[in-house]
Design a protein around this motif. Structure first.
Motif, mmCIF file in Angstrom:
data_model
loop_
_atom_site.group_PDB
_atom_site.id
_atom_site.type_symbol
_atom_site.label_atom_id
_atom_site.label_comp_id
_atom_site.label_asym_id
_atom_site.label_seq_id
_atom_site.Cartn_x
_atom_site.Cartn_y
_atom_site.Cartn_z
ATOM 1 N N GLY A 134 -1.786 58.782 -116.466
ATOM 2 C CA GLY A 134 -3.056 59.479 -116.618
ATOM 3 C C GLY A 134 -4.154 58.825 -115.794
ATOM 4 N N ALA A 135 -5.337 59.375 -115.911
ATOM 5 C CA ALA A 135 -6.484 58.816 -115.182
ATOM 6 C C ALA A 135 -6.906 57.528 -115.866
ATOM 7 N N ARG A 136 -6.994 56.476 -115.102
ATOM 8 C CA ARG A 136 -7.417 55.189 -115.654
ATOM 9 C C ARG A 136 -8.128 54.416 -114.567
ATOM 10 N N PRO A 137 -9.008 53.516 -114.976
ATOM 11 C CA PRO A 137 -9.682 52.682 -113.970
ATOM 12 C C PRO A 137 -8.672 51.701 -113.365
ATOM 13 N N ALA B 227 0.112 53.629 -107.090
ATOM 14 C CA ALA B 227 -0.455 54.982 -107.159
ATOM 15 C C ALA B 227 -1.219 55.210 -108.466
ATOM 16 N N SER B 228 -0.834 54.508 -109.524
ATOM 17 C CA SER B 228 -1.483 54.664 -110.835
ATOM 18 C C SER B 228 -2.765 53.852 -110.962
ATOM 19 N N GLY B 229 -3.031 52.960 -109.998
ATOM 20 C CA GLY B 229 -4.286 52.202 -110.025
ATOM 21 C C GLY B 229 -4.149 50.705 -110.176
#
Length: 143
Positions: free
Chosen positions: A21-24, A50-52
């Motif tokens: 999901g969207a995460r910092p 890619a996930s951050g």
């Protein structure tokens, strides 16, 4: 400096990778207790970047291979150009024969820092046949 959030994720070797999901931007700790297929290891490295993940620490089996894969995934993510500071990914390997996981957790909480980003979230990716969520979360809390 203590990290604000810790998330534990158990991945059996060769498991499908979940959408985070969207995460910092975050710091990831790969606890590799089991050996994995090389292609899956590289897929996990790309998925983390890619996930951050902007700082990845690998501990356990094949820690150096994990870091090599993360370094390559970070370069691939910026088309092998110089990464802007906020996309730069730091990576360190910790040999299980030289360091206890408690030392890695202590380093994560008290020393690990990104030069351009606050990394207030920590994701522990536990690669093992069976989860040890409670024990790992307790070890992290005590570090």
């Amino acid at each position: 400096m203590q990290r604000k959030t810790l998330t534990y994720l158990h991945l059996p070797p060769d498991a499908d990778l979940p959408d985070l999901g969207a995460r910092p931007p975050f710091l990831a700790i790969v606890l590799a207790e089991d050996e994995v297929a090389e292609m899956w290891l590289w897929d996990v490295a790309r998925w983390l970047v890619a996930s951050g993940a902007r700082y990845v620490q690998a501990w356990g089996k094949d820690a150096e291979a994990w870091i090599e894969a993360v370094d390559d995934a970070a370069l691939e993510a910026v088309d092998y150009e110089d990464a802007p500071e906020d996309r730069r990914v730091l990576a360190t390997a910790h040999d299980a024969g030289d360091e206890d996981v408690d030392e890695v957790f202590w380093f994560t909480k008290h020393r690990a820092a990104h030069p351009a980003l606050p990394l207030d979230a920590v994701l522990v990716v536990h690669i093992a046949s069976r989860p040890r969520k409670e024990a790992i979360e307790t070890a992290y809390a005590d570090a």
